[in-house]
Design an enzyme around this catalytic site. Structure first.
Site, PDB file in Angstrom:
ATOM      1  N   HIS A   1       6.070 -22.883  -5.978  1.00 30.70           N
ATOM      2  CA  HIS A   1       5.095 -22.401  -4.986  1.00 30.70           C
ATOM      3  C   HIS A   1       5.423 -22.938  -3.590  1.00 30.70           C
ATOM      4  O   HIS A   1       5.479 -22.179  -2.620  1.00 30.70           O
ATOM      5  CB  HIS A   1       3.671 -22.813  -5.362  1.00 30.70           C
ATOM      6  CG  HIS A   1       2.725 -22.685  -4.205  1.00 30.70           C
ATOM      7  ND1 HIS A   1       2.171 -21.479  -3.828  1.00 30.70           N
ATOM      8  CD2 HIS A   1       2.279 -23.590  -3.294  1.00 30.70           C
ATOM      9  CE1 HIS A   1       1.427 -21.660  -2.745  1.00 30.70           C
ATOM     10  NE2 HIS A   1       1.470 -22.931  -2.396  1.00 30.70           N
TER      11      HIS A   1
ATOM     12  N   HIS B   1       6.148 -21.277   0.911  1.00 31.48           N
ATOM     13  CA  HIS B   1       5.932 -21.844   2.247  1.00 31.48           C
ATOM     14  C   HIS B   1       7.204 -21.976   3.089  1.00 31.48           C
ATOM     15  O   HIS B   1       7.162 -21.773   4.298  1.00 31.48           O
ATOM     16  CB  HIS B   1       5.307 -23.247   2.138  1.00 31.48           C
ATOM     17  CG  HIS B   1       3.884 -23.237   1.694  1.00 31.48           C
ATOM     18  ND1 HIS B   1       2.843 -22.926   2.536  1.00 31.48           N
ATOM     19  CD2 HIS B   1       3.304 -23.514   0.494  1.00 31.48           C
ATOM     20  CE1 HIS B   1       1.697 -23.010   1.894  1.00 31.48           C
ATOM     21  NE2 HIS B   1       1.952 -23.361   0.640  1.00 31.48           N
TER      22      HIS B   1
ATOM     23  N   GLU C   1      -2.268 -19.683   3.036  1.00 28.63           N
ATOM     24  CA  GLU C   1      -2.159 -19.469   1.584  1.00 28.63           C
ATOM     25  C   GLU C   1      -2.356 -18.013   1.156  1.00 28.63           C
ATOM     26  O   GLU C   1      -1.658 -17.528   0.271  1.00 28.63           O
ATOM     27  CB  GLU C   1      -3.149 -20.363   0.826  1.00 28.63           C
ATOM     28  CG  GLU C   1      -2.828 -21.851   0.887  1.00 28.63           C
ATOM     29  CD  GLU C   1      -1.533 -22.251   0.168  1.00 28.63           C
ATOM     30  OE1 GLU C   1      -0.925 -21.422  -0.534  1.00 28.63           O
ATOM     31  OE2 GLU C   1      -1.116 -23.416   0.339  1.00 28.63           O
TER      32      GLU C   1
ATOM     33  N   SER D   1       4.088 -16.468  -4.003  1.00 25.61           N
ATOM     34  CA  SER D   1       4.576 -17.135  -5.214  1.00 25.61           C
ATOM     35  C   SER D   1       3.830 -16.668  -6.456  1.00 25.61           C
ATOM     36  O   SER D   1       4.060 -17.194  -7.539  1.00 25.61           O
ATOM     37  CB  SER D   1       4.460 -18.659  -5.061  1.00 25.61           C
ATOM     38  OG  SER D   1       3.095 -19.063  -5.050  1.00 25.61           O
TER      39      SER D   1
END
Ligand code: PHE
Ligand code: CO
Length: 291
Positions: free
Chosen positions: A153, A158, A199, A218
């Site tokens: 993730h 990110h 997010e 993700s």
């Protein structure tokens, strides 16, 4: 952006760095699975890349390949551009190698951490252009859902966007804003903004709505859901509504916010939040599923 020049001056960085604020690293939450015993005061650890097993590298590759099939249809162009240059899908990446190209591109680096870390060191890292990336990988039975962020993730979701100049500058400003929100007792409101942008953020592009939020990029299921499904609401960027809207961490989102560009995100979050926090503090939180 008035304070962008300050952000790049070494003097400002020293002020941001406040090690006396950092609590002794320890795993205060027994439900977190990482090993916090070897962490430095800022929660950094060695990546110890040689300790990853062949099975873990294969699982990382499997996750990467599955998501890669979805991204051309669902990810924002900035993310797609960066992941192409990264070429990191064969095995769990060596953070030190990523840092060579990332620091050249935008001045960011990634720092290995044992897992979730407290707000103060998290914001301090971001304010200094360091993104904390969890070292451990999920188990095979967790390919579809994982409660805590893992290296897949953190890395896949990110890190690519840290190569984008505007996004990178914005995330640094967010870190400084986090330290400020701590002093103003407004972390809860700022955390909602993070949730609905970094997010779970969506972006309007010429080709349609696309995802830039790491939790979406993700995710095996939510990445298509957030773009294609008729059920969730997709609202235009609206700062005060984001600061007020609660969120669920245990299922797909009821509500997404859509930006036009990272420049818009940067511009609309640039004003001083102090009076906004003061005004919103006494208002009730909004229900994400409200029409
Ligand atoms: N402008 C915000 C403040 O004054 C800081 C911030 C910047 C917050 C970028 C989020 C994103 O507090
Ligand atoms: Co994340």
């Amino acid at each position: 952006m008035e304070n962008r020049s300050e952000a790049s001056s070494g003097k400002k960085r020293e002020i941001i760095e406040n090690p006396t604020q950092a609590p002794p690293p320890m795993n205060t939450d027994p439900t977190l699975r990482g090993d916090y015993t070897k962490a430095a005061p800022d929660y950094a650890v060695e990546q110890d890349w040689s300790a990853y097993t062949a099975e873990e590298h294969a699982l990382f590759r499997r996750l990467y390949e599955r998501q890669s099939k979805l991204v051309s249809r669902y990810a924002c162009p900035e993310w797609i551009e960066a992941i192409g240059r990264l070429d990191a899908g064969r095995e769990i990446p060596k953070f030190c190698e990523i840092n060579r190209s990332l620091s050249r591109a935008t001045g960011w680096t990634i720092v290995a951490v044992p897992g979730l870390i407290p707000d103060a060191p998290f914001f301090t890292h971001l304010a200094n252009r360091r993104f904390p990336v969890t070292v451990w990988l999920r188990k095979p039975e967790e390919v579809d859902y994982i409660a805590e962020p893992d290296v897949f993730h953190d890395f896949f979701g990110h890190v690519p966007l840290l190569y984008d100049r505007v996004y990178a500058d914005h995330l640094c400003e967010y870190g400084k804003g986090g330290l400020k929100a701590t002093r103003l007792d407004a972390i809860g409101m700022l955390a909602r903004l993070y949730w609905y942008t970094i997010e779970f953020g969506l972006m309007q592009t010429g080709a349609g709505v696309r995802a830039y939020g790491a939790g979406l990029l993700s995710s095996g299921g939510e990445l298509a859901y957030c773009v294609d499904d008729a059920r969730p609401r997709r609202r235009p960027f609206e700062l005060e509504r984001m600061l007020r809207t609660g969120y669920r961490i245990d299922r797909y989102q009821d509500c997404y916010f859509v930006i036009d560009s990272f420049a818009q995100l940067m511009r609309e979050t640039a004003p001083d939040f102090t009076p906004i926090y003061a005004r919103l503090r006494h208002l009730p939180a909004l229900d994400p599923s409200a029409p």
